[in-house]
Design a protein around this motif. Sequence first.
Motif, short mmCIF file in Angstrom:
data_model
loop_
_atom_site.label_atom_id
_atom_site.label_comp_id
_atom_site.label_asym_id
_atom_site.label_seq_id
_atom_site.Cartn_x
_atom_site.Cartn_y
_atom_site.Cartn_z
N VAL A 42 72.87 26.91 36.60
CA VAL A 42 72.30 28.03 35.86
C VAL A 42 73.14 28.25 34.59
CG1 VAL A 42 71.94 30.54 35.95
CG2 VAL A 42 71.39 29.12 37.93
N GLN B 243 72.49 20.67 39.58
CA GLN B 243 71.53 21.77 39.47
C GLN B 243 72.37 23.00 39.12
OE1 GLN B 243 68.03 22.25 41.08
NE2 GLN B 243 68.28 24.09 39.82
N ARG C 57 63.90 21.82 33.24
CA ARG C 57 63.95 23.13 33.88
C ARG C 57 63.61 22.96 35.36
NH1 ARG C 57 63.40 28.11 31.21
NH2 ARG C 57 62.57 27.34 29.23
N THR D 20 62.72 23.62 43.41
CA THR D 20 61.92 22.52 42.83
C THR D 20 62.20 21.27 43.64
OG1 THR D 20 62.30 23.52 40.68
CG2 THR D 20 61.37 21.29 40.69
N LEU E 84 66.13 27.73 24.47
CA LEU E 84 65.81 27.24 25.81
C LEU E 84 66.91 27.62 26.81
CD1 LEU E 84 63.69 25.32 27.16
CD2 LEU E 84 65.30 23.48 26.71
N PHE E 85 68.16 27.46 26.36
CA PHE E 85 69.27 27.67 27.29
C PHE E 85 69.67 29.15 27.33
CE2 PHE E 85 69.90 23.10 26.16
CZ PHE E 85 69.58 22.58 27.40
N GLU F 56 68.85 31.01 33.09
CA GLU F 56 67.83 29.97 33.30
C GLU F 56 68.43 28.81 34.08
OE1 GLU F 56 64.63 29.91 32.57
OE2 GLU F 56 64.61 31.89 31.58
N SER F 57 67.59 28.20 34.91
CA SER F 57 68.09 27.17 35.81
C SER F 57 67.56 25.78 35.42
CB SER F 57 67.65 27.53 37.23
OG SER F 57 68.05 26.54 38.13
N PHE F 58 68.45 24.79 35.41
CA PHE F 58 68.09 23.42 34.96
C PHE F 58 68.70 22.37 35.89
CE2 PHE F 58 67.85 25.96 31.14
CZ PHE F 58 66.77 25.42 30.44
N ARG F 59 68.14 21.17 35.77
CA ARG F 59 68.84 20.01 36.30
C ARG F 59 69.29 19.14 35.13
NH1 ARG F 59 64.63 18.93 41.08
NH2 ARG F 59 65.40 20.65 42.36
N HIS G 27 66.57 24.39 21.17
CA HIS G 27 67.48 24.19 22.30
C HIS G 27 68.22 25.49 22.63
CE1 HIS G 27 67.29 19.75 21.54
NE2 HIS G 27 67.42 19.75 22.85
#
Length: 679
Positions: free
Chosen positions: A61, A59, A130, A135, A101-102, A106-109, A98
């Motif tokens: 950022v 997880q 995302r 989450t 998006l990044f 922004e936070s992603f897994r 892409h």
Amino acid sequence: MKAASPFSFPVSPALAAKLAKLGLARDADLVLHLPLRWEDETRVTPIRDLLPGQTAQVQAVVREARVAYRPRRMLTVSVADTAGDVLGIRFLNFYPSHLKLFQPGESFRFIGEVRGGFLGLEMVHPRFARAGDDTPLPDQLTPVYPTTAGLGQATLRKLVERALSAPIADTLPAEWLAALNLPGLETSIRLLHQPPLECALNELESRRHPAWQRLAFDELLAQQLSLASARRQRQSRPAQPLPGRQRLTAGFIGTLPFALTAAQARAWQEISADLGEPHPMRRLLQGDVGSGKTVVAALACLQAIENGLQAAFMAPTEILAEQHFRKLSPLLSALGVRCAWVSGSQRKAERAAAWQAIAAGKVDLAFGTHALFQEAGSFARLGLAVVDEQHRFGVGQRLALMQKGTEPHQLMMSATPIPRTLAMSFFADLDVSVIDALPPGRTPVVTKLVSAARRGDVLARVREACLAGGQAYWVCPLIEESEKLQLQTAQDTYVALTAQLPELRIGLVHGRLKPDEKQAVMAAFQSHEIDLLVATTVIEVGVDVPNAALMVIEHAERMGLAQLHQLRGRVGRGSRESVCVLLYQTPLSELARARLKVIFELTDGFEIARQDLLLRGPGELLGHRQSGLPMLRFADLERDVALLEAARDLAQRCLAGHPDIAARHLDRWIGQRQALSSI
Ligand code: ADP
Ligand code: MG
């Protein structure tokens, strides 16, 4: 007008088309669309604990994303987790979206395999979604389904989930399952779609888990039910009974220069009894190459003929059909049997005359290729069709034989020995006779593996054998990609051998020759006007020249096991010691090495076929692309023999006493997919 969706929820036509590609046409199919594997998304690993080689979820950022151009164009994203540790992410294929998006912050897994990169740890092409710290994580393993282009896992998962929202009725009574020691269907299916965390992934993946076993059993049961009911249906249809009258058959046996082997006699008895039944026979006569199936088939024809009916003897190639005609017709004519030959190489008028005689009932036994008999002509009163080398046509071909007027009995012959489990499953609608021993006096073929570097020694050996009065085959390499190249190679080989072995009479036979040219070469070889026959794999099936005791196969490493076994079966037909030289080119692939080892060590066709099954799987062995039979998705015939036997027994019980259960089970598993038509 809108067509009613076969699904219980709306599915767009575009989506339905994609689902159809996967064989998914209704809710019940989705329910049975089981994962290939599962991923563990239930945990997040801190970046500092990641190890190269491990698949993990992090997880993080985004700190920075940019497109690099060296060493090639790619998107690199630098991310950090709450502890501040940094991980590199790289996409070699990406879209402008892409990059958008990044956005930093922004936070992603990300899930993927961790690698030790040039600038520290990285993931290449991870899956990502995302997600913030809050989450929730799933509490189950995530299924990964077989899919097709343009259909994502997320969509497929949602569809399966919807289909799974309804209860799943078991097709089998609880007592039966208890006796079989199998879990319930609903439990099994739900477990496989959504395995709880404590499920051992390796057990799930190896498919030895009881839930998989239940599905494998159900699949085998459906197959057994469908084949067994096809068989029952056939046994309820009428056919002209052809009881043994010994008028022609006994005489034929008397004229043979040998006695039938015990195995031949047994097979013949089974066939003879079957022909006497008032239902169409569908019998497969299996016997290794050279086991003597032809005389048994000839006997079957004679039994039809002594009952006043006609017989057809079909072979996959002209060479073979012609050979049967030439060998059998003198023997049979002596008994008063009227034989005819229908061939693509005949002049039109000649062929028309042959058909006319057949249609007028002036011919008792007609020889020809399968193709011919399927396309044209009709018999006055066909009682029996013999289909030689049935395996060349795949399983489904047996469905396609002409049926005009009365239904003929059918005898199919195969020299591709089918392992017991395969026969039990895919041939369960047929009766099978096996010739399991070779005629006496055969000296086993000695197989030699020789590197192509020693071709010179092999040439010397061929020269010596032929000058001593023997004959030999030289089989040219198989070139799958191009028939033209294959032909070229055969011609080149012929020219080269003619130059290298000037003292020998050399012939060439390949698939592109006109049928009459082919025949002429084969006849010359048969009568020993040719010492060495250079051939493509057209000689693979059935050719019988006992004086040829040496065979050289070039590029043996390119050929399959069944093919090598068939080719090798062309020698070792007389009493002299026979040798098969397998020339191979190094380096050998793993598979080629394994195959050559099997063919070198084993001579028993059944054992070779079993090894072939292990190396290749049943689909290729049966030629399933043309077969029309649904292949097994969950069951494995090597692993699940016990299940197969149980399924076979239960299918019998079901059909005899519980047709409702049989129907319900078949509907669940086969449903709208075409059920096997009765033959
Ligand atoms: P396949 O089963 O491969 O079709 P064939 O029917 O061509 O084998 O028989 C192979 C050879 O064995 C033939 O030359 C045939 O005449 C011979 N043969 C068949 N039965 C016997 C037997 N009982 N004893 C000796 N030779 C036999
Ligand atoms: Mg044969």
